[in-house]
Design a protein around this motif. Structure first.
Motif, PDB file in Angstrom:
ATOM      1  N   MET A   1      -3.898  14.098  -5.387  1.00 23.36           N
ATOM      2  CA  MET A   1      -4.733  13.141  -5.503  1.00 23.36           C
ATOM      3  C   MET A   1      -6.115  13.555  -5.460  1.00 23.36           C
ATOM      4  SD  MET A   1      -3.120   9.843  -3.630  1.00 23.36           S
ATOM      5  CE  MET A   1      -3.644   9.913  -2.009  1.00 23.36           C
TER       6      MET A   1
ATOM      7  N   ILE B   1       3.929  14.649 -11.641  1.00 21.44           N
ATOM      8  CA  ILE B   1       4.278  14.821 -12.807  1.00 21.44           C
ATOM      9  C   ILE B   1       3.134  15.273 -13.593  1.00 21.44           C
ATOM     10  CG2 ILE B   1       5.085  13.506 -14.863  1.00 21.44           C
ATOM     11  CD1 ILE B   1       6.458  11.580 -12.822  1.00 21.44           C
ATOM     12  N   GLU B   2       1.888  14.965 -13.319  1.00 19.39           N
ATOM     13  CA  GLU B   2       0.816  15.472 -14.022  1.00 19.39           C
ATOM     14  C   GLU B   2       0.690  16.989 -13.668  1.00 19.39           C
ATOM     15  OE1 GLU B   2      -2.543  11.968 -14.132  1.00 19.39           O
ATOM     16  OE2 GLU B   2      -2.283  13.299 -12.390  1.00 19.39           O
TER      17      GLU B   2
ATOM     18  N   TRP C   1      -7.318   0.838  -8.670  1.00 18.89           N
ATOM     19  CA  TRP C   1      -6.542   1.916  -8.460  1.00 18.89           C
ATOM     20  C   TRP C   1      -5.251   1.756  -9.209  1.00 18.89           C
ATOM     21  CZ3 TRP C   1      -4.575   2.610  -2.496  1.00 18.89           C
ATOM     22  CH2 TRP C   1      -3.634   3.762  -2.533  1.00 18.89           C
TER      23      TRP C   1
ATOM     24  N   PHE D   1       0.789  -1.061  -0.167  1.00 17.84           N
ATOM     25  CA  PHE D   1       0.231   0.004   0.007  1.00 17.84           C
ATOM     26  C   PHE D   1       0.916   1.271  -0.024  1.00 17.84           C
ATOM     27  CE2 PHE D   1      -3.732  -2.440   2.048  1.00 17.84           C
ATOM     28  CZ  PHE D   1      -4.395  -2.377   0.752  1.00 17.84           C
TER      29      PHE D   1
ATOM     30  N   ILE E   1      -7.886   0.404   1.091  1.00 20.40           N
ATOM     31  CA  ILE E   1      -6.939  -0.177   1.995  1.00 20.40           C
ATOM     32  C   ILE E   1      -7.471  -0.469   3.475  1.00 20.40           C
ATOM     33  CG2 ILE E   1      -5.228   1.017   3.595  1.00 20.40           C
ATOM     34  CD1 ILE E   1      -4.410   2.993   1.424  1.00 20.40           C
TER      35      ILE E   1
ATOM     36  N   LEU F   1       3.702   5.854  -5.335  1.00 20.10           N
ATOM     37  CA  LEU F   1       3.667   5.907  -6.684  1.00 20.10           C
ATOM     38  C   LEU F   1       2.551   6.770  -7.193  1.00 20.10           C
ATOM     39  CD1 LEU F   1       5.021   4.223  -9.053  1.00 20.10           C
ATOM     40  CD2 LEU F   1       3.185   2.867  -8.999  1.00 20.10           C
ATOM     41  N   ASP F   2       1.150   7.057  -6.587  1.00 19.96           N
ATOM     42  CA  ASP F   2       0.211   7.805  -7.012  1.00 19.96           C
ATOM     43  C   ASP F   2       0.652   9.292  -6.764  1.00 19.96           C
ATOM     44  OD1 ASP F   2      -2.286   9.044  -6.875  1.00 19.96           O
ATOM     45  OD2 ASP F   2      -3.421   7.346  -6.248  1.00 19.96           O
ATOM     46  N   ARG F   3       1.415   9.605  -5.656  1.00 22.22           N
ATOM     47  CA  ARG F   3       1.790  10.851  -5.556  1.00 22.22           C
ATOM     48  C   ARG F   3       2.516  11.504  -6.566  1.00 22.22           C
ATOM     49  NH1 ARG F   3       2.146  11.331   0.767  1.00 22.22           N
ATOM     50  NH2 ARG F   3       0.167  11.664   1.340  1.00 22.22           N
TER      51      ARG F   3
ATOM     52  N   ARG G   1      -2.943   6.791 -16.230  1.00 24.87           N
ATOM     53  CA  ARG G   1      -2.193   8.050 -15.954  1.00 24.87           C
ATOM     54  C   ARG G   1      -1.074   8.258 -16.502  1.00 24.87           C
ATOM     55  NH1 ARG G   1      -3.805   9.186  -9.893  1.00 24.87           N
ATOM     56  NH2 ARG G   1      -2.446  10.790  -9.908  1.00 24.87           N
ATOM     57  N   VAL G   2      -0.207   7.309 -16.165  1.00 22.80           N
ATOM     58  CA  VAL G   2       1.200   7.219 -17.043  1.00 22.80           C
ATOM     59  C   VAL G   2       1.132   7.216 -18.643  1.00 22.80           C
ATOM     60  CG1 VAL G   2       3.459   6.007 -17.355  1.00 22.80           C
ATOM     61  CG2 VAL G   2       2.492   6.166 -15.180  1.00 22.80           C
TER      62      VAL G   2
ATOM     63  N   LEU H   1      -3.540   4.248 -12.213  1.00 29.01           N
ATOM     64  CA  LEU H   1      -1.949   4.588 -12.047  1.00 29.01           C
ATOM     65  C   LEU H   1      -1.396   4.384 -13.493  1.00 29.01           C
ATOM     66  CD1 LEU H   1      -0.711   3.578  -8.769  1.00 29.01           C
ATOM     67  CD2 LEU H   1      -1.475   5.842  -9.433  1.00 29.01           C
TER      68      LEU H   1
ATOM     69  N   VAL I   1       2.132   1.951  -3.547  1.00 33.15           N
ATOM     70  CA  VAL I   1       1.190   2.279  -4.500  1.00 33.15           C
ATOM     71  C   VAL I   1       0.885   3.663  -4.072  1.00 33.15           C
ATOM     72  CG1 VAL I   1      -1.053   2.013  -4.970  1.00 33.15           C
ATOM     73  CG2 VAL I   1       0.247   0.062  -4.673  1.00 33.15           C
ATOM     74  N   ILE I   2       0.531   4.090  -2.905  1.00 34.31           N
ATOM     75  CA  ILE I   2       0.576   5.297  -2.418  1.00 34.31           C
ATOM     76  C   ILE I   2       1.777   6.702  -3.035  1.00 34.31           C
ATOM     77  CG2 ILE I   2       0.167   7.060  -0.455  1.00 34.31           C
ATOM     78  CD1 ILE I   2      -1.085   4.856   0.925  1.00 34.31           C
TER      79      ILE I   2
ATOM     80  N   ILE J   1       2.987  10.284  -9.584  1.00 32.75           N
ATOM     81  CA  ILE J   1       2.259  10.523 -11.001  1.00 32.75           C
ATOM     82  C   ILE J   1       1.591  11.728 -10.798  1.00 32.75           C
ATOM     83  CG2 ILE J   1       0.485   9.658 -12.501  1.00 32.75           C
ATOM     84  CD1 ILE J   1       1.390   6.751 -11.617  1.00 32.75           C
ATOM     85  N   SER J   2       1.101  12.093  -9.623  1.00 34.96           N
ATOM     86  CA  SER J   2       0.238  13.389  -9.446  1.00 34.96           C
ATOM     87  C   SER J   2       1.129  14.488  -9.667  1.00 34.96           C
ATOM     88  CB  SER J   2      -0.360  13.629  -7.997  1.00 34.96           C
ATOM     89  OG  SER J   2      -1.557  12.398  -7.901  1.00 34.96           O
TER      90      SER J   2
ATOM     91  N   ILE K   1       0.020  10.878 -19.909  1.00 37.60           N
ATOM     92  CA  ILE K   1       1.177  11.513 -19.898  1.00 37.60           C
ATOM     93  C   ILE K   1       2.081  11.342 -21.185  1.00 37.60           C
ATOM     94  CG2 ILE K   1       3.279  12.161 -18.649  1.00 37.60           C
ATOM     95  CD1 ILE K   1       1.623  11.675 -15.975  1.00 37.60           C
TER      96      ILE K   1
END
Lengths: 72, 228
Positions: free
Chosen positions: B1, A67-68, B210, A54, B11, A60-62, B217-218, B214, A57-58, A64-65, B221
Motif C-alpha cells: 500500500m 498482484i501489482e 479509495w 472496511f 476509516i 482487496l487493497d492488499r 488499479r485493476v 482499487l 476493502v483493506i 491488488i497490491s 493491470i
C-alpha cells in the motif's frame, strides 16, 4: 372498639407498605446498549457492518497490491 | 500500500460519525417540536453525506474529462469513468436511504418531490453516460464522446439537484413556501451537529476515492495484460 381501630390502622399501614414495595419493584431502568429505547443496538449493528466492509476493502487493497508487485 | 494515511483517515472519520451520529444530543425544537423527525433526524449524518460524496466524486470525474479533452491521455478517460461510477453508486444509495427516511417522515417513500425527481433524472443521465461509453468500440472516439457527454451530464446534474428544487415548493429543505421539515436546512445544524456532519462528508468522499482507486488499479493491470 379502640382495638379494632388500631388493628385497621395497622392493616392499612401494612397495605401502604405493600404498595410501596411493589412500586419499588417496577422494571429496572435499562442500561448499556438497551438504554434509549434500544437505539444503541442499531448503532452497534451499523458499526459492525461498517467495520466488516472496511476489512473487506483493506483485504482487496492488499490483494491488488500483491498482484501489482507480481505483474511489474 | 503506497500512501495510505488518507485511507486510515477515512476509516477513523466514518467510525467516529457512526458513533457520534447516534450519541450526539439533537436540538429538541427542530427534532420534536417543529417537525415529525424525532430521532430520525440523525439520518442527516448518513443520508446527506451520500449526496455530498457523490457530488465530490463526479466533480473529480468532470476534471478528468476536461483534462482528457485538453490532452488525450487514455488514462484520464479511465479515471473519469471510474470516479463517475463510484459517484453513481453513492447516488443510488442516497436515493434509497432518502426513500426509507421519507416513508417515515413524509408518509410515502416517493412523493414526487422536485428534489426526488431531479435526483432520479440526474442519476439516469449518468447511467446513460456508461451506456453511451460502452456502445462505441473505437477507443479514441469513445473517450472523446464520453468526455464531452460527461461535461454535459455534470452541468445538467447541478441544476437538477441543487437549483430547480429550490425554485419550487419542495419537501426538502431550501424549497419555496411550505417545507417538509421547517428549519432543517444546513443552517439549522448547531455546532455540535456540524462536527458530526462534515467529518462524515469527508469520510465518505475518501472512502469513495479509495474504492475508485482499487477499481482503477485493476483496470490498469488489465490494460497491461492486454497490451503485452
Amino acid at each position: 372498639m379502640k382495638q379494632l381501630i388500631v388493628t385497621l390502622i395497622v392493616l392499612f399501614v401494612q397495605l401502604l407498605a405493600k404498595a410501596q414495595d411493589s412500586a419499588n419493584h417496577v422494571a429496572p431502568t435499562p442500561t448499556g446498549l438497551a438504554a434509549g429505547n434500544k437505539i444503541y443496538v442499531v448503532m452497534a449493528v451499523a458499526i459492525t457492518i461498517l467495520v466488516g466492509l472496511f476489512l473487506y476493502v483493506i483485504r482487496l487493497d492488499r490483494k491488488i497490491s500483491m498482484i501489482e508487485k507480481q505483474s511489474s | 500500500m503506497r500512501q495510505y494515511w488518507w485511507k486510515i483517515l477515512s476509516i477513523v472519520l466514518l467510525i467516529y460519525t457512526f458513533i457520534a451520529g447516534f450519541l450526539v444530543p439533537l436540538p429538541y425544537e427542530t427534532a420534536y417540536l417543529n417537525s415529525n423527525l424525532y430521532e430520525s433526524m440523525r439520518n442527516f449524518f448518513f443520508h446527506v453525506p451520500m449526496w455530498f460524496a457523490q457530488l465530490g466524486l463526479i466533480t473529480i470525474s468532470l476534471v478528468y474529462s476536461i483534462m482528457y479533452l485538453r490532452k488525450p491521455n487514455p488514462t484520464y478517460d479511465i479515471y473519469a469513468t471510474e470516479f463517475a461510477r463510484t459517484g453513481t453508486v453513492f447516488g443510488v444509495l442516497g436515493l434509497i436511504t432518502g426513500a426509507i427516511w421519507a416513508n417515515y417522515t413524509w408518509g410515502a417513500a416517493w412523493s414526487n418531490d422536485p428534489k426526488q425527481i431531479g435526483a432520479a433524472i440526474a442519476l439516469l443521465i449518468y447511467v446513460a453516460y456508461f451506456v453511451l461509453r460502452n456502445s462505441m468500440p473505437d477507443l479514441d472516439k469513445r473517450a472523446r464522446v464520453a468526455g464531452v457527454y460527461n461535461i454535459f451530464a455534470y452541468f445538467i446534474y447541478i441544476p437538477m439537484i441543487l437549483i430547480l428544487p429550490r425554485l419550487t415548493e419542495s419537501l426538502h429543505p431550501g424549497g419555496q413556501g411550505s417545507e417538509g421539515n421547517p428549519g432543517m436546512g444546513g443552517n439549522s445544524l448547531d455546532a455540535k451537529l456540524r462536527l458530526v456532519f462534515w467529518p462524515a462528508v469527508l469520510g465518505w468522499l475518501l472512502l469513495g476515492a479509495w474504492i475508485t482507486t482499487l477499481r482503477l488499479r485493476v483496470r490498469i493491470i488489465e490494460e497491461k495484460k492486454h497490451s503485452v
